[in-house]
Design a protein around this motif. Structure first.
Motif, PDB file in Angstrom:
ATOM      1  N   ARG A 292       0.776  -1.244   0.000  1.00 23.81           N
ATOM      2  CA  ARG A 292       0.000   0.000   0.000  1.00 23.81           C
ATOM      3  C   ARG A 292       0.802   1.285   0.000  1.00 23.81           C
ATOM      4  O   ARG A 292       0.299   2.320  -0.406  1.00 23.81           O
ATOM      5  CB  ARG A 292      -1.005   0.008   1.150  1.00 23.81           C
ATOM      6  N   GLU A 293       2.043   1.258   0.419  1.00 23.58           N
ATOM      7  CA  GLU A 293       2.861   2.477   0.423  1.00 23.58           C
ATOM      8  C   GLU A 293       3.505   2.734  -0.938  1.00 23.58           C
ATOM      9  O   GLU A 293       4.121   3.775  -1.145  1.00 23.58           O
ATOM     10  CB  GLU A 293       3.938   2.390   1.500  1.00 23.58           C
ATOM     11  N   MET A 294       3.385   1.793  -1.858  1.00 24.35           N
ATOM     12  CA  MET A 294       3.975   1.947  -3.187  1.00 24.35           C
ATOM     13  C   MET A 294       3.028   2.726  -4.089  1.00 24.35           C
ATOM     14  O   MET A 294       1.838   2.804  -3.825  1.00 24.35           O
ATOM     15  CB  MET A 294       4.230   0.563  -3.814  1.00 24.35           C
ATOM     16  N   VAL A 295       3.569   3.262  -5.178  1.00 22.91           N
ATOM     17  CA  VAL A 295       2.718   3.927  -6.159  1.00 22.91           C
ATOM     18  C   VAL A 295       1.890   2.858  -6.871  1.00 22.91           C
ATOM     19  O   VAL A 295       2.240   1.679  -6.872  1.00 22.91           O
ATOM     20  CB  VAL A 295       3.539   4.771  -7.162  1.00 22.91           C
ATOM     21  N   TRP A 296       0.790   3.266  -7.510  1.00 25.23           N
ATOM     22  CA  TRP A 296      -0.170   2.313  -8.049  1.00 25.23           C
ATOM     23  C   TRP A 296       0.425   1.330  -9.046  1.00 25.23           C
ATOM     24  O   TRP A 296       0.081   0.158  -9.040  1.00 25.23           O
ATOM     25  CB  TRP A 296      -1.376   3.031  -8.657  1.00 25.23           C
ATOM     26  N   TYR A 297       1.335   1.789  -9.901  1.00 27.39           N
ATOM     27  CA  TYR A 297       1.881   0.873 -10.910  1.00 27.39           C
ATOM     28  C   TYR A 297       2.843  -0.139 -10.287  1.00 27.39           C
ATOM     29  O   TYR A 297       2.951  -1.261 -10.766  1.00 27.39           O
ATOM     30  CB  TYR A 297       2.533   1.624 -12.083  1.00 27.39           C
ATOM     31  N   GLU A 298       3.532   0.235  -9.202  1.00 27.73           N
ATOM     32  CA  GLU A 298       4.358  -0.745  -8.493  1.00 27.73           C
ATOM     33  C   GLU A 298       3.477  -1.780  -7.792  1.00 27.73           C
ATOM     34  O   GLU A 298       3.807  -2.963  -7.773  1.00 27.73           O
ATOM     35  CB  GLU A 298       5.263  -0.054  -7.476  1.00 27.73           C
ATOM     36  N   GLN A 299       2.359  -1.323  -7.224  1.00 28.93           N
ATOM     37  CA  GLN A 299       1.425  -2.260  -6.606  1.00 28.93           C
ATOM     38  C   GLN A 299       0.922  -3.259  -7.644  1.00 28.93           C
ATOM     39  O   GLN A 299       0.810  -4.452  -7.364  1.00 28.93           O
ATOM     40  CB  GLN A 299       0.234  -1.520  -5.993  1.00 28.93           C
ATOM     41  N   TYR A 300       0.626  -2.764  -8.847  1.00 27.06           N
ATOM     42  CA  TYR A 300       0.141  -3.652  -9.902  1.00 27.06           C
ATOM     43  C   TYR A 300       1.220  -4.663 -10.312  1.00 27.06           C
ATOM     44  O   TYR A 300       0.948  -5.853 -10.441  1.00 27.06           O
ATOM     45  CB  TYR A 300      -0.325  -2.848 -11.117  1.00 27.06           C
ATOM     46  N   VAL A 301       2.438  -4.201 -10.502  1.00 30.83           N
ATOM     47  CA  VAL A 301       3.516  -5.092 -10.942  1.00 30.83           C
ATOM     48  C   VAL A 301       3.787  -6.166  -9.892  1.00 30.83           C
ATOM     49  O   VAL A 301       3.889  -7.353 -10.225  1.00 30.83           O
ATOM     50  CB  VAL A 301       4.794  -4.289 -11.274  1.00 30.83           C
ATOM     51  N   TYR A 302       3.893  -5.777  -8.631  1.00 32.35           N
ATOM     52  CA  TYR A 302       4.087  -6.782  -7.584  1.00 32.35           C
ATOM     53  C   TYR A 302       2.842  -7.662  -7.446  1.00 32.35           C
ATOM     54  O   TYR A 302       2.933  -8.843  -7.145  1.00 32.35           O
ATOM     55  CB  TYR A 302       4.431  -6.127  -6.239  1.00 32.35           C
ATOM     56  N   GLY A 303       1.683  -7.072  -7.681  1.00 35.19           N
ATOM     57  CA  GLY A 303       0.439  -7.834  -7.645  1.00 35.19           C
ATOM     58  C   GLY A 303       0.413  -8.938  -8.683  1.00 35.19           C
ATOM     59  O   GLY A 303      -0.173 -10.007  -8.457  1.00 35.19           O
ATOM     60  N   LEU A 304       1.051  -8.706  -9.831  1.00 36.22           N
ATOM     61  CA  LEU A 304       1.148  -9.749 -10.852  1.00 36.22           C
ATOM     62  C   LEU A 304       1.847 -10.985 -10.296  1.00 36.22           C
ATOM     63  O   LEU A 304       1.418 -12.114 -10.529  1.00 36.22           O
ATOM     64  CB  LEU A 304       1.912  -9.238 -12.077  1.00 36.22           C
ATOM     65  N   PHE A 305       2.910 -10.760  -9.557  1.00 35.25           N
ATOM     66  CA  PHE A 305       3.637 -11.880  -8.948  1.00 35.25           C
ATOM     67  C   PHE A 305       2.746 -12.637  -7.959  1.00 35.25           C
ATOM     68  O   PHE A 305       2.596 -13.855  -8.055  1.00 35.25           O
ATOM     69  CB  PHE A 305       4.899 -11.363  -8.247  1.00 35.25           C
ATOM     70  N   PHE A 306       2.144 -11.894  -7.030  1.00 34.64           N
ATOM     71  CA  PHE A 306       1.332 -12.546  -5.999  1.00 34.64           C
ATOM     72  C   PHE A 306       0.088 -13.221  -6.579  1.00 34.64           C
ATOM     73  O   PHE A 306      -0.277 -14.322  -6.170  1.00 34.64           O
ATOM     74  CB  PHE A 306       0.934 -11.537  -4.915  1.00 34.64           C
ATOM     75  N   MET A 307      -0.567 -12.596  -7.537  1.00 33.97           N
ATOM     76  CA  MET A 307      -1.756 -13.209  -8.131  1.00 33.97           C
ATOM     77  C   MET A 307      -1.384 -14.335  -9.076  1.00 33.97           C
ATOM     78  O   MET A 307      -2.135 -15.306  -9.209  1.00 33.97           O
ATOM     79  CB  MET A 307      -2.616 -12.171  -8.848  1.00 33.97           C
ATOM     80  N   GLY A 308      -0.234 -14.247  -9.722  1.00 35.69           N
ATOM     81  CA  GLY A 308       0.220 -15.339 -10.576  1.00 35.69           C
ATOM     82  C   GLY A 308       0.391 -16.617  -9.786  1.00 35.69           C
ATOM     83  O   GLY A 308      -0.048 -17.697 -10.217  1.00 35.69           O
ATOM     84  N   ILE A 309       1.002 -16.509  -8.622  1.00 37.12           N
ATOM     85  CA  ILE A 309       1.160 -17.671  -7.745  1.00 37.12           C
ATOM     86  C   ILE A 309      -0.206 -18.210  -7.337  1.00 37.12           C
ATOM     87  O   ILE A 309      -0.460 -19.412  -7.383  1.00 37.12           O
ATOM     88  CB  ILE A 309       1.984 -17.296  -6.495  1.00 37.12           C
ATOM     89  N   TYR A 310      -1.094 -17.316  -6.934  1.00 34.09           N
ATOM     90  CA  TYR A 310      -2.405 -17.739  -6.441  1.00 34.09           C
ATOM     91  C   TYR A 310      -3.252 -18.357  -7.554  1.00 34.09           C
ATOM     92  O   TYR A 310      -3.872 -19.410  -7.361  1.00 34.09           O
ATOM     93  CB  TYR A 310      -3.135 -16.551  -5.803  1.00 34.09           C
ATOM     94  N   GLU A 311      -3.287 -17.718  -8.708  1.00 36.73           N
ATOM     95  CA  GLU A 311      -4.077 -18.240  -9.821  1.00 36.73           C
ATOM     96  C   GLU A 311      -3.541 -19.589 -10.289  1.00 36.73           C
ATOM     97  O   GLU A 311      -4.303 -20.530 -10.495  1.00 36.73           O
ATOM     98  CB  GLU A 311      -4.095 -17.246 -10.994  1.00 36.73           C
ATOM     99  N   PHE A 312      -2.237 -19.675 -10.468  1.00 37.59           N
ATOM    100  CA  PHE A 312      -1.631 -20.936 -10.899  1.00 37.59           C
ATOM    101  C   PHE A 312      -1.947 -22.050  -9.897  1.00 37.59           C
ATOM    102  O   PHE A 312      -2.366 -23.141 -10.288  1.00 37.59           O
ATOM    103  CB  PHE A 312      -0.117 -20.765 -11.054  1.00 37.59           C
ATOM    104  N   GLY A 313      -1.766 -21.753  -8.624  1.00 39.44           N
ATOM    105  CA  GLY A 313      -2.039 -22.765  -7.594  1.00 39.44           C
ATOM    106  C   GLY A 313      -3.495 -23.189  -7.559  1.00 39.44           C
ATOM    107  O   GLY A 313      -3.803 -24.379  -7.437  1.00 39.44           O
ATOM    108  N   GLY A 314      -4.397 -22.231  -7.658  1.00 42.79           N
ATOM    109  CA  GLY A 314      -5.821 -22.545  -7.594  1.00 42.79           C
ATOM    110  C   GLY A 314      -6.291 -23.436  -8.723  1.00 42.79           C
ATOM    111  O   GLY A 314      -7.054 -24.386  -8.506  1.00 42.79           O
ATOM    112  N   TYR A 315      -5.807 -23.165  -9.929  1.00 43.42           N
ATOM    113  CA  TYR A 315      -6.223 -23.991 -11.063  1.00 43.42           C
ATOM    114  C   TYR A 315      -5.462 -25.308 -11.104  1.00 43.42           C
ATOM    115  O   TYR A 315      -6.010 -26.332 -11.506  1.00 43.42           O
ATOM    116  CB  TYR A 315      -6.093 -23.222 -12.380  1.00 43.42           C
ATOM    117  N   ALA A 316      -4.197 -25.302 -10.683  1.00 48.23           N
ATOM    118  CA  ALA A 316      -3.418 -26.546 -10.670  1.00 48.23           C
ATOM    119  C   ALA A 316      -3.967 -27.526  -9.631  1.00 48.23           C
ATOM    120  O   ALA A 316      -4.030 -28.728  -9.886  1.00 48.23           O
ATOM    121  CB  ALA A 316      -1.948 -26.242 -10.380  1.00 48.23           C
TER     122      ALA A 316
END
Length: 137
Positions: free
Chosen positions: A65-89
């Motif tokens: 939350r202390e990061m600018v919006w585009y940094e939050q999005y980029v790091y969010g890609l990492f965290f959601m990628g793990i979650y999405e991959f795990g959920g479907y796998a």
């Protein structure tokens, strides 16, 4: 290093959790129901909203939350990628056959499309919660 991460995750004012928890929970319920109605994807069990939206997405949102919006999005890609991959796998998330995203992007790109979409939840969610916090407190 772990102490630094914990300091970032733990909000200075715990009142903000009273906004994050119901907001993310209701957001999760809404998106789960939307995914069912539109026949895109759903959790295997409705209660998976709690570990996903409350126990996973809130700590990540607090971390970013202390990061600018585009940094939050980029790091969010990492965290959601793990979650999405795990959920479907693990098949804890279920995809409807021939859904809207499959038709637009192909079944091979379904998880990628979901990750790209859900990564926006971190900057958007933090923006909404901070705004609500400013109005309420």
């Amino acid at each position: 290093m772990i102490q630094t991460i914990l300091e970032q995750i733990r909000p200075d004012d715990f009142r903000i959790l009273w906004i994050y928890i119901p907001f993310y929970f209701l957001w999760g319920v809404g998106m789960h129901n939307f995914g069912i109605q539109v026949k895109i994807a759903r959790f295997r069990y409705w209660w998976q909203i709690i570990p996903c939206y409350v126990l996973y997405m809130i700590p990540v949102s607090l971390l970013l939350r202390e990061m600018v919006w585009y940094e939050q999005y980029v790091y969010g890609l990492f965290f959601m990628g793990i979650y999405e991959f795990g959920g479907y796998a693990l098949r804890t998330s279920l995809v409807y056959k021939d859904n809207l995203l499959d038709r637009f992007f192909s079944p091979q790109n379904f998880s990628l499309a979901m990750t790209l979409f859900f990564a926006s939840y971190f900057p958007l969610g933090n923006w909404v919660v901070e705004g609500m916090y400013g109005v309420i407190f």
